[in-house]
Enzyme design. Structure first.
Site, PDB file in Angstrom:
ATOM      1  N   GLU A  31      38.800   6.683  18.317  1.00  0.00           N
ATOM      2  CA  GLU A  31      39.781   5.881  17.567  1.00  0.00           C
ATOM      3  C   GLU A  31      39.060   4.953  16.596  1.00  0.00           C
ATOM      4  O   GLU A  31      38.047   4.347  16.945  1.00  0.00           O
ATOM      5  CB  GLU A  31      40.605   5.056  18.561  1.00  0.00           C
ATOM      6  N   THR A  33      37.364   5.856  14.318  1.00  0.00           N
ATOM      7  CA  THR A  33      36.092   6.486  13.973  1.00  0.00           C
ATOM      8  C   THR A  33      36.202   7.276  12.670  1.00  0.00           C
ATOM      9  O   THR A  33      35.190   7.557  12.037  1.00  0.00           O
ATOM     10  CB  THR A  33      35.637   7.443  15.097  1.00  0.00           C
ATOM     11  N   GLY A 123      56.935   5.573  13.484  1.00  0.00           N
ATOM     12  CA  GLY A 123      56.352   4.272  13.786  1.00  0.00           C
ATOM     13  C   GLY A 123      55.883   4.140  15.222  1.00  0.00           C
ATOM     14  O   GLY A 123      55.661   3.036  15.708  1.00  0.00           O
ATOM     15  N   LEU A 126      52.505   8.279  16.286  1.00  0.00           N
ATOM     16  CA  LEU A 126      52.413   9.724  16.514  1.00  0.00           C
ATOM     17  C   LEU A 126      52.390  10.500  15.196  1.00  0.00           C
ATOM     18  O   LEU A 126      52.517  11.707  15.169  1.00  0.00           O
ATOM     19  CB  LEU A 126      53.573  10.184  17.405  1.00  0.00           C
ATOM     20  N   SER A 128      54.335  10.526  12.280  1.00  0.00           N
ATOM     21  CA  SER A 128      55.477  11.146  11.607  1.00  0.00           C
ATOM     22  C   SER A 128      55.211  11.229  10.109  1.00  0.00           C
ATOM     23  O   SER A 128      55.683  12.145   9.442  1.00  0.00           O
ATOM     24  CB  SER A 128      56.750  10.354  11.877  1.00  0.00           C
ATOM     25  N   GLU A 161      49.157   9.587   0.842  1.00  0.00           N
ATOM     26  CA  GLU A 161      49.427   8.384   1.645  1.00  0.00           C
ATOM     27  C   GLU A 161      48.575   7.205   1.168  1.00  0.00           C
ATOM     28  O   GLU A 161      49.060   6.079   1.061  1.00  0.00           O
ATOM     29  CB  GLU A 161      49.183   8.673   3.133  1.00  0.00           C
ATOM     30  N   ASP A 173      44.952  12.237  11.021  1.00  0.00           N
ATOM     31  CA  ASP A 173      46.342  12.622  11.260  1.00  0.00           C
ATOM     32  C   ASP A 173      46.709  13.889  10.492  1.00  0.00           C
ATOM     33  O   ASP A 173      47.339  14.807  11.028  1.00  0.00           O
ATOM     34  CB  ASP A 173      47.289  11.493  10.829  1.00  0.00           C
ATOM     35  N   TYR A 225      44.159  -3.404   9.804  1.00  0.00           N
ATOM     36  CA  TYR A 225      43.438  -2.150   9.616  1.00  0.00           C
ATOM     37  C   TYR A 225      42.369  -2.319   8.529  1.00  0.00           C
ATOM     38  O   TYR A 225      41.203  -1.944   8.724  1.00  0.00           O
ATOM     39  CB  TYR A 225      44.427  -1.046   9.236  1.00  0.00           C
TER      40      TYR A 225
END
Ligand code: ADP
Ligand code: MG
Length: 384
Positions: A31, A33, A123, A126, A128, A161, A173, A225
């Site tokens: 994570e 990474t 949200g 996962l 979306s 994105e 993702d 983030y």
């Protein structure tokens, strides 16, 4: 699937050229990474974004989602600009951004009619958003004969994105959604996007991977983030490496000794140790010993909670309650600050563990969590 095609016909007056699906994902381990050119090990969920799409060559892009209020969003492909999802509001920026990114990359995409419906919870950590981008990119690649590979589709989706929607996500993702395989986890080297399918057929060995959706909405758009990302980049600079991926776990004590900033030191310790946990997890899965992965999940969670500090009380409680009730291991997954946790359990104790997590949430006064089994599923594909 045919439901989405029928809805398309009602909306646009004729059936679609085709129907495509792209899954959401959970990350087993690795994570924060991916923006350090490191390793991740996600798997695709059975939950998918489904898109019915027709090509059109008059420069018009029409977008509709069955999952949000509002009608058809009508855009002019030549006028697409980053930061503008159009009059339909925020969500349309994801598919519109894909069209923009394809055109930016030199692909002659001249318009489309799109109708979407998704079973990926939004949200919840996962992905979306990646499912939406990848399904759009795959549909357009096929309809316009672009022949894009999985990694090429993932890159286009990430660019949409990052640059169009304005969310600074890594590549995990989109790669998981584009390239995952049923019954496997995807071992991805985010430096060059090389990947390998790692056997992860839990049902065959009497195991289950539960997802606990805490119902706490994460907000990756906020500064946390970006701050972690900047801290990791500062760490790499201070250590004289291109990215933290270039620091081996054996070099970690020496590297930490050379860092003066306490925050940067914590971030570096997380990234280097989590890269190592991915490698150790894969070695265990390749050796046919998935049960031994449990303690690595717990270690990974502690690192995200204490060193990177991206967990939250609900995620910590989900992990604690699950492990206390006999789970083999558990950790938060995705960006953190809410979203979901993954729990590795024996089939035989899955119900008890789920009950224990629900009970702990109730006693703490938290909203009832969503719980489901993550069955490793296929990546993006045509379905109609
Ligand atoms: P996550 O990717 O973890 O689910 P994000 O905040 O990255 O969370 O993405 C969620 C956003 O993606 C939603 O707010 C919405 O704009 C868009 N989205 C996801 N699924 C759909 C859908 N079925 N229809 C319309 N928009 C969607
Ligand atoms: Mg997302």
């Amino acid at each position: 699937m045919s439901g989405v095609a029928a809805e398309f016909g009602e909306l646009y007056g004729a059936g679609p050229d085709g129907v495509w699906a792209a899954p959401g994902r959970v990350n087993l381990i690795g994570e924060y990474t991916d923006f350090n050119e490191g390793f991740v090990l996600p798997l695709a969920l059975p939950h998918t974004a489904v898109a019915a799409v027709s090509r059109r060559d008059d420069g018009v892009l029409r977008l509709h989602s069955g999952d949000v209020d509002g009608g058809i969003v009508r855009l002019d492909v030549a006028g697409l600009e980053p930061g503008g999802g159009g009059p339909g509001g925020g969500w349309a920026a994801y598919p519109a951004g894909v069209v923009w990114a394809l055109r930016e990359a030199g692909h002659p995409v001249g318009g489309a009619d799109v109708h979407l419906a998704s079973t990926v919870p939004t949200g919840a950590g996962l992905s979306s958003s990646a499912a939406l981008e990848v399904v759009t990119a795959l549909a357009l690649s096929e309809l316009y004969g672009l022949g894009l590979s999985g990694p090429e589709i993932a890159r286009i989706a990430q660019r949409a994105e990052n640059a169009f929607v304005g969310v600074p996500c890594g590549i995990m993702d989109q790669m998981a959604s584009a390239c995952a395989a049923e019954g496997h986890a995807l071992f991805l080297d985010t430096r060059d996007l090389s990947y390998r399918q790692v056997p992860f057929d839990l049902a065959a060995v009497g195991l289950r991977l539960l997802v606990v959706d805490t119902r706490v909405k994460h907000a990756l758009g906020d500064g946390a983030y970006a701050e972690r990302r900047a801290g990791c980049e500062a760490g790499a600079r201070a250590l004289g490496v291109r990215a933290l991926r270039d620091v081996d776990v054996e070099q970690l004590p020496d590297a930490l000794g050379r860092l003066t900033d306490e925050t940067v030191r914590r971030y570096v310790r997380h990234v280097v140790s989590d890269n190592d946990r991915v490698a150790r997890t894969i070695a265990l899965l390749d050796a046919g010993d998935p049960r031994a992965v449990g303690p690595l999940l717990v270690e990974g969670h502690a690192s995200l909670r204490d060193d990177l500090r991206v967990s939250c009380p609900e995620l910590d409680l989900a992990v604690e309650a699950a492990v206390e009730a006999g789970a083999l291991g558990a950790r938060m997954t995705g960006g953190g600050f809410g979203g979901s946790a993954v729990v590795l359990v024996e089939d035989s104790s899955a119900e008890d563990v789920a009950k224990a997590v629900r009970g702990a949430f109730e006693r703490a006064g938290y909203a009832e969590p969503g719980l489901f089994a993550a069955v490793p599923s296929a990546g993006a594909r045509r379905v109609g």
